[in-house]
Design a protein around this motif. Structure first.
Motif, PDB file in Angstrom:
ATOM      1  N   GLY A  68     -18.373  86.343  68.612  1.00 61.05           N
ATOM      2  CA  GLY A  68     -19.080  85.029  67.873  1.00 61.05           C
ATOM      3  C   GLY A  68     -18.156  84.088  67.408  1.00 61.05           C
ATOM      4  N   THR A  69     -17.218  84.673  66.477  1.00 59.14           N
ATOM      5  CA  THR A  69     -16.215  83.641  65.802  1.00 59.14           C
ATOM      6  C   THR A  69     -15.409  83.282  66.848  1.00 59.14           C
ATOM      7  N   VAL A  70     -14.793  83.741  67.828  1.00 56.03           N
ATOM      8  CA  VAL A  70     -13.893  83.450  68.721  1.00 56.03           C
ATOM      9  C   VAL A  70     -14.603  82.599  70.107  1.00 56.03           C
ATOM     10  N   GLN A  71     -16.111  82.875  70.182  1.00 55.13           N
ATOM     11  CA  GLN A  71     -16.626  82.063  71.112  1.00 55.13           C
ATOM     12  C   GLN A  71     -16.610  80.736  70.646  1.00 55.13           C
ATOM     13  N   ALA A  72     -17.146  80.509  69.326  1.00 54.70           N
ATOM     14  CA  ALA A  72     -17.219  79.368  68.339  1.00 54.70           C
ATOM     15  C   ALA A  72     -15.844  78.501  68.578  1.00 54.70           C
ATOM     16  N   MET A  73     -14.743  79.099  68.398  1.00 53.01           N
ATOM     17  CA  MET A  73     -13.286  78.399  68.566  1.00 53.01           C
ATOM     18  C   MET A  73     -13.246  77.881  69.869  1.00 53.01           C
ATOM     19  N   ILE A  74     -13.753  78.872  70.975  1.00 54.34           N
ATOM     20  CA  ILE A  74     -13.494  78.416  72.303  1.00 54.34           C
ATOM     21  C   ILE A  74     -14.189  77.257  72.566  1.00 54.34           C
ATOM     22  N   PHE A  75     -15.602  77.297  72.039  1.00 51.82           N
ATOM     23  CA  PHE A  75     -16.404  76.084  72.462  1.00 51.82           C
ATOM     24  C   PHE A  75     -16.003  74.729  71.816  1.00 51.82           C
ATOM     25  N   LYS A  76     -15.451  74.747  70.714  1.00 47.25           N
ATOM     26  CA  LYS A  76     -14.682  73.931  69.715  1.00 47.25           C
ATOM     27  C   LYS A  76     -13.592  73.194  70.777  1.00 47.25           C
ATOM     28  N   HIS A  77     -12.861  74.047  71.170  1.00 49.71           N
ATOM     29  CA  HIS A  77     -11.706  73.580  72.079  1.00 49.71           C
ATOM     30  C   HIS A  77     -12.143  72.977  73.322  1.00 49.71           C
ATOM     31  N   LEU A  78     -13.287  73.371  73.944  1.00 50.65           N
ATOM     32  CA  LEU A  78     -13.654  72.997  75.046  1.00 50.65           C
ATOM     33  C   LEU A  78     -14.148  71.571  74.813  1.00 50.65           C
ATOM     34  N   GLN A  79     -14.850  71.452  73.645  1.00 48.99           N
ATOM     35  CA  GLN A  79     -15.647  70.192  73.415  1.00 48.99           C
ATOM     36  C   GLN A  79     -14.247  69.095  73.129  1.00 48.99           C
ATOM     37  N   THR A  80     -13.336  69.515  72.185  1.00 50.18           N
ATOM     38  CA  THR A  80     -12.213  68.518  72.017  1.00 50.18           C
ATOM     39  C   THR A  80     -11.503  68.184  73.229  1.00 50.18           C
ATOM     40  N   HIS A  81     -11.315  68.975  74.156  1.00 49.56           N
ATOM     41  CA  HIS A  81     -10.330  68.695  75.283  1.00 49.56           C
ATOM     42  C   HIS A  81     -11.086  68.551  76.568  1.00 49.56           C
ATOM     43  N   LYS A  82     -12.452  68.201  76.518  1.00 54.12           N
ATOM     44  CA  LYS A  82     -13.201  68.344  77.673  1.00 54.12           C
ATOM     45  C   LYS A  82     -12.768  67.634  78.888  1.00 54.12           C
ATOM     46  N   THR A  83     -12.190  66.308  78.687  1.00 52.61           N
ATOM     47  CA  THR A  83     -11.809  65.429  79.777  1.00 52.61           C
ATOM     48  C   THR A  83     -10.456  65.927  80.323  1.00 52.61           C
ATOM     49  N   ILE A  84      -9.517  66.356  79.324  1.00 54.73           N
ATOM     50  CA  ILE A  84      -8.203  66.873  79.776  1.00 54.73           C
ATOM     51  C   ILE A  84      -8.596  67.956  80.649  1.00 54.73           C
ATOM     52  N   LEU A  85      -9.350  69.079  80.278  1.00 50.27           N
ATOM     53  CA  LEU A  85      -9.584  69.926  81.100  1.00 50.27           C
ATOM     54  C   LEU A  85     -10.119  69.832  82.249  1.00 50.27           C
ATOM     55  N   GLN A  86     -11.112  68.989  82.521  1.00 49.12           N
ATOM     56  CA  GLN A  86     -11.598  68.468  83.620  1.00 49.12           C
ATOM     57  C   GLN A  86     -10.755  67.953  84.727  1.00 49.12           C
ATOM     58  N   HIS A  87      -9.547  67.240  84.260  1.00 51.18           N
ATOM     59  CA  HIS A  87      -8.475  66.858  85.025  1.00 51.18           C
ATOM     60  C   HIS A  87      -7.376  67.867  85.058  1.00 51.18           C
TER      61      HIS A  87
ATOM     62  N   SER B 235     -13.518  78.284  89.696  1.00 47.50           N
ATOM     63  CA  SER B 235     -12.750  79.532  90.324  1.00 47.50           C
ATOM     64  C   SER B 235     -12.137  80.401  89.070  1.00 47.50           C
ATOM     65  N   GLU B 236     -11.630  81.721  89.575  1.00 49.37           N
ATOM     66  CA  GLU B 236     -10.839  82.270  88.678  1.00 49.37           C
ATOM     67  C   GLU B 236      -9.649  81.718  88.171  1.00 49.37           C
ATOM     68  N   ASP B 237      -9.363  80.842  88.957  1.00 52.37           N
ATOM     69  CA  ASP B 237      -7.630  80.025  88.620  1.00 52.37           C
ATOM     70  C   ASP B 237      -8.333  79.098  87.475  1.00 52.37           C
ATOM     71  N   ASP B 238      -9.523  78.432  87.618  1.00 52.97           N
ATOM     72  CA  ASP B 238      -9.977  77.437  86.475  1.00 52.97           C
ATOM     73  C   ASP B 238     -10.173  78.199  85.437  1.00 52.97           C
ATOM     74  N   ALA B 239     -10.633  79.390  85.276  1.00 50.89           N
ATOM     75  CA  ALA B 239     -10.630  80.147  84.021  1.00 50.89           C
ATOM     76  C   ALA B 239      -9.430  80.670  83.744  1.00 50.89           C
ATOM     77  N   LYS B 240      -8.403  80.814  84.515  1.00 50.24           N
ATOM     78  CA  LYS B 240      -6.982  80.963  84.017  1.00 50.24           C
ATOM     79  C   LYS B 240      -6.311  79.705  83.324  1.00 50.24           C
ATOM     80  N   TYR B 241      -6.844  78.776  83.862  1.00 47.65           N
ATOM     81  CA  TYR B 241      -6.130  77.364  83.372  1.00 47.65           C
ATOM     82  C   TYR B 241      -6.642  77.245  81.828  1.00 47.65           C
ATOM     83  N   LEU B 242      -8.151  77.424  81.830  1.00 50.62           N
ATOM     84  CA  LEU B 242      -8.516  77.481  80.421  1.00 50.62           C
ATOM     85  C   LEU B 242      -7.986  78.378  79.419  1.00 50.62           C
ATOM     86  N   PHE B 243      -7.900  79.659  79.942  1.00 52.90           N
ATOM     87  CA  PHE B 243      -7.279  80.896  78.948  1.00 52.90           C
ATOM     88  C   PHE B 243      -5.944  80.250  78.387  1.00 52.90           C
TER      89      PHE B 243
END
Length: 101
Positions: free
Chosen positions: A72-91, A45-53
């Motif tokens: 591209g540079t910012v996307q790479a940083m976002i993807f790295k953040h997602l991979q590093t914190h995937k489980t935390i973000l899911q919960h 949802s948009e709230d999930d996107a807000k949580y990520l942001f």
């Protein structure tokens, strides 16, 4: 809270509350798509996107403001953040962000 933290929080809130900019609206959809592509949430949802942001480190926020969050540079940083914190973000747990100077 430090002065620096207050300014970054204001930047985050101003960005997220901007409903008049087509670029911001497009980037909000981008955040939702990123959550799908990285299997964080199947239908974010948009709230999930807000949580990520709001979980993004300050360096990503500053560079995203300067270059755009789809750059591209910012996307790479976002993807790295997602991979590093995937489980935390899911919960939707709190993420302790370390500042780099």
């Amino acid at each position: 809270m430090s002065y620096k933290h207050n300014n970054l929080m204001a930047m985050r809130q101003n960005y997220w509350n901007d409903t008049h900019s087509a670029q911001v609206e497009s980037e909000k959809q981008f955040f939702q798509q990123v959550l799908i592509e990285n299997t964080i949430y199947p239908t974010p949802s948009e709230d999930d996107a807000k949580y990520l942001f709001f979980s993004l480190p300050s360096i990503i926020i500053v560079k995203g403001y300067a270059l755009g969050f789809k750059h591209g540079t910012v996307q790479a940083m976002i993807f790295k953040h997602l991979q590093t914190h995937k489980t935390i973000l899911q919960h939707k747990s709190d993420i302790k962000i370390q500042f780099r100077m």
